[in-house]
Design a protein around this motif. Structure first.
Motif, short mmCIF file in Angstrom:
data_model
loop_
_atom_site.label_atom_id
_atom_site.label_comp_id
_atom_site.label_asym_id
_atom_site.label_seq_id
_atom_site.Cartn_x
_atom_site.Cartn_y
_atom_site.Cartn_z
N LYS A 1 -21.01 -0.62 -5.28
CA LYS A 1 -20.90 -1.39 -4.05
C LYS A 1 -21.49 -2.77 -4.28
O LYS A 1 -22.50 -2.92 -4.94
CB LYS A 1 -21.64 -0.70 -2.90
CG LYS A 1 -21.09 0.67 -2.51
CD LYS A 1 -21.86 1.23 -1.33
CE LYS A 1 -21.29 2.57 -0.88
NZ LYS A 1 -21.49 3.62 -1.89
N LYS B 1 -25.74 -1.43 9.66
CA LYS B 1 -24.94 -0.90 10.77
C LYS B 1 -25.64 0.24 11.51
O LYS B 1 -25.73 0.21 12.76
CB LYS B 1 -23.57 -0.45 10.25
CG LYS B 1 -22.64 0.05 11.35
CD LYS B 1 -21.28 0.45 10.78
CE LYS B 1 -20.37 0.98 11.89
NZ LYS B 1 -19.05 1.40 11.34
N ARG C 1 -24.22 -4.24 4.63
CA ARG C 1 -23.47 -3.91 5.85
C ARG C 1 -23.61 -2.43 6.20
O ARG C 1 -23.84 -2.07 7.35
CB ARG C 1 -22.00 -4.29 5.66
CG ARG C 1 -21.17 -4.22 6.93
CD ARG C 1 -19.73 -4.63 6.66
NE ARG C 1 -18.95 -4.66 7.89
CZ ARG C 1 -18.81 -5.73 8.65
NH1 ARG C 1 -19.40 -6.87 8.31
NH2 ARG C 1 -18.09 -5.68 9.76
N GLU C 2 -23.49 -1.57 5.17
CA GLU C 2 -23.60 -0.13 5.40
C GLU C 2 -24.99 0.26 5.89
O GLU C 2 -25.13 1.18 6.71
CB GLU C 2 -23.28 0.62 4.12
CG GLU C 2 -21.81 0.65 3.76
CD GLU C 2 -21.53 1.56 2.58
OE1 GLU C 2 -22.45 2.32 2.20
OE2 GLU C 2 -20.41 1.52 2.05
N ASN D 1 -21.58 -5.39 0.79
CA ASN D 1 -21.12 -4.14 1.39
C ASN D 1 -22.28 -3.17 1.62
O ASN D 1 -22.34 -2.47 2.63
CB ASN D 1 -20.08 -3.48 0.49
CG ASN D 1 -18.77 -4.25 0.48
OD1 ASN D 1 -18.48 -5.01 1.41
ND2 ASN D 1 -17.98 -4.08 -0.57
#
Length: 682
Positions: free
Chosen positions: A391, A402, A398-399, A395
């Motif tokens: 990743k 969130k 973001r994961e 990314n």
């Protein structure tokens, strides 16, 4: 060798100088012999020098440049010394020095370490008085100065050990008159700040009369009192990169080696231990023989974390050769990807636990010889990336962010504000100044910053700020995670350290630093009117081989970093730091070259620059922010101005543009230019 309480230092190639101590064949007594131990052959000889200092023990011996200094010690039960002696390498006699400055009290069992031309002396004992002061001897001026440090200061102690590692001193153990001590302290010679270090792993047992040494990224501790048979066969190693204690077994050495009041000297990759021993009614008097230990092949029992992934780092040119060795031996971890370092110079091969055990073992075979000959090193893989699903940091961030937003009942639209770029400064990641500026982020900041740091693979996270509107252009960087702002950035073989929360670091000047580094400044005297932390001072000295640089700077935070960087890069003796306004402090008529690296304009110091050049002329490197529409005319303006100034100063010079360098775009329609102005006497 029948000695303890002596002191030793490196003397010349593969040789150790040993002075003083207690012992000798037959009836034991204090000594004032100067002995030379050849670490290659093991041959011990007496150095024939005249006028030696008094017989003594518990003194210190320090090497500064090519000169050996002896300080203090105990000449007899009631004769405690504070004298200073020097042995110059090419001379055949000791000379007692007359020192001035702050009072340096008589003492023995103190500790001394060298940084640059200064000898730092801490603690010691005189009768019933135990000292807790740090004294510094400037070997250039022969002046003593007592330093009142800040931070977490160590207490009074004697029989402790201290060693220099770059600009820092590390002090361990000792005795406070009541019990042995087991704390480790660091002392920053640039900021004069003490810190009691908190280190993971099993700490060494409390002790005194032990040895200490520095080797690569390790601080080593060995021997001492109280004597513990099993513990004395272990070498305690502080891994400065990992901030962890690890241990090396010394199985090849006889069990009777006590290493109490021994001296430890590192020569290349070997640790040489000389002297040491003890005396008591139970077993009589015992002296430890000299010992040599190869530090490349220590058998480390705790050198690898079983729950941590590792990579084998090697320069790119050896990558194929190393890959073949790792693959054929079954040492590659196929669940992780081979990676390349950010600067593109090294390849990181993921390795398994079997390889780690082999690498730290004493076993030597063809494979290990290949690994060592290629200069490879085993490093922690802090960002283990699974081969099946790598990743990107964006990314991953973001994961991770969130779920935090969902738990906090905050709009997921905030994910669109996550940064897509950042800068790396040493081990610190610096976010752009507009990152996470929406006030909604403030309510979850405590949980947010560790998540962001984890996704970017860093332990320290910061956010860029605006430059402070002060004459010293202080940094506005905000530290989000981390205990302090000090970072070390490596560039072109040069080490730049700074407190990023107080000093700016200019990433955009890299090309100009490389250009200055590529010059041949042999035998040149250079004046840098805006030295900062050493942006151009260090390339001039380290790479361009300037004879001497005068560094002018008025920002106290930058001055602290500059002095530290000069020491770290081993060029402190070739630089004169001038604190204050360069229009007042800069030298006159000495320079072959003057650097004026101030933006947006250095014009306020152009007169100073002309006055700094020799009467015969020289080169000015004039920086400035210039409108793109004036790119071709600005160099002419600089030449005309320098010509007028030189005429007003009574100088007959022909002034020409030698070169114009476009460094970077500073802003919309604004260029950072450097014009090299050549001034020749007519």
């Amino acid at each position: 060798m029948f000695l303890w309480g002596q002191s030793a230092c490196v003397y010349s190639d593969k040789k150790v100088l040993i002075f003083g101590g207690f012992g000798g064949i037959g009836r034991h007594s204090r000594s004032n012999y100067s002995l030379i131990l050849d670490a290659s052959s093991g041959l011990l000889t007496t150095l024939d020098v005249a006028k030696p200092p008094l017989e003594r023990m518990g003194h210190s011996v320090s090497l500064v440049g090519e000169d050996v200094y002896v300080i203090g010690g105990r000449a007899g039960p009631l004769e405690i010394l504070n004298d200073v002696w020097v042995l110059k390498k090419n001379a055949n006699e000791w000379v007692q020095l007359e020192c001035s400055g702050d009072m340096f009290k008589p003492r023995h069992r103190h500790a001394a370490a060298v940084v640059g031309s200064n000898i730092y002396v801490f603690g010691g004992l005189r009768d019933e008085e135990i000292y807790s002061c740090m004294n510094v001897l400037d070997t250039k001026s022969m002046q003593w100065k007592q330093i009142k440090g800040t931070g977490e200061l160590p207490g009074s102690c004697h029989s402790h050990a201290m060693v220099a590692h770059g600009f820092q001193l590390f002090l361990f153990g000792g005795h406070n008159g009541h019990k042995p001590l087991g704390d480790l302290y660091s002392f920053d010679t640039a900021t004069v700040n003490w810190k009691r270090e908190i280190i993971s792993g099993k700490p060494p047992f409390a002790r005194f009369s032990h040895s200490i040494f520095a080797y690569k990224n390790y601080i080593g501790i060995l021997g001492g009192c109280p004597f513990r048979q099993q513990e004395h066969q272990k070498l305690a190693l502080l891994d400065l990169h990992r901030k962890k204690w690890v241990y090396a077994k010394i199985d090849s050495v006889g069990k009777r080696n006590m290493w109490v009041r021994s001296s430890a000297v590192v020569i290349d990759d070997e640790l040489v231990l000389v002297g040491g021993g003890a005396s008591c009614y139970a077993f009589g008097t015992y002296f430890s023989p000299p010992m040599k230990l190869n530090l490349n092949f220590l058998k480390t029992s705790e050198g690898v974390d079983s729950d941590m992934s590792y990579v084998f780092q090697v320069e790119k040119e050896y990558a194929k050769q190393i890959k073949d060795v790792l693959k054929s031996s079954g040492w590659l971890d196929l669940n992780r990807k081979v990676k390349v370092t950010q600067n593109g110079r090294h390849v990181l091969f993921p390795v398994n636990g079997v390889f780690c055990e082999f690498f730290f073992s004493e076993k030597v075979n063809g494979e290990k010889e290949v690994l060592v000959s290629c200069g490879g090193s085993l490093e922690r893989d802090e960002l283990s990336i699974n081969r099946k699903g790598p990743k990107s940091p964006q990314n991953l961030m973001r994961e991770l962010v969130k779920p935090l937003l969902e738990r906090s009942g905050m709009p997921l639209e905030l994910l669109e504000q996550l940064p897509t770029r950042w800068e790396q400064l040493g081990d610190m990641v610096v976010l752009p100044k507009n990152s996470f500026k929406d006030p909604q982020w403030d309510s979850i900041a405590k949980e947010l910053w560790p998540i962001v740091a984890n996704s970017l693979g860093t332990w320290r996270l910061a956010r860029q700020g605006s430059v402070m509107p002060t004459g010293t252009r202080d940094s506005g960087l905000e530290l989000l995670i981390g205990s302090d702002g000090w970072v070390t950035h490596h560039e072109n073989g040069i080490s730049y350290s700074l407190d990023a929360t107080k000093c700016m670091f200019s990433w955009g000047n890299r090309s100009e630093k490389l250009r200055m580094a590529a010059l041949d400044c042999t035998n040149e005297v250079i004046v840098d009117l805006f030295a900062g932390i050493g942006y151009f001072v260090l390339p001039f000295l380290v790479k361009a081989h300037a004879k001497l640089v005068y560094a002018c700077e008025w920002n106290p935070n930058a001055l602290t970093a500059l002095r530290r960087n000069l020491v770290d890069n081993l060029v402190a003796d070739q630089c004169i730091v001038l604190e204050g306004d360069n229009r007042i402090t800069a030298p006159k008529g000495v320079a072959d070259r003057v650097c004026l690296g101030l933006l947006p304009s250095s014009e306020g110091s152009w007169i100073t620059a002309v006055r700094a050049l020799r009467v015969e002329g020289g080169v000015l490197h004039v920086h400035g922010n210039v409108k793109d529409s004036e790119e071709t005319t600005w160099p002419d303006y600089v030449v005309q101005s320098i010509t007028t100034i030189s005429q007003n100063e009574g100088l007959s010079w022909q002034v020409n543009v030698a070169h114009v360098e476009r460094v970077k775009w500073y802003g919309p329609h604004i260029l950072h230019l450097v014009v090299d102005v050549k001034c020749l006497q007519i």
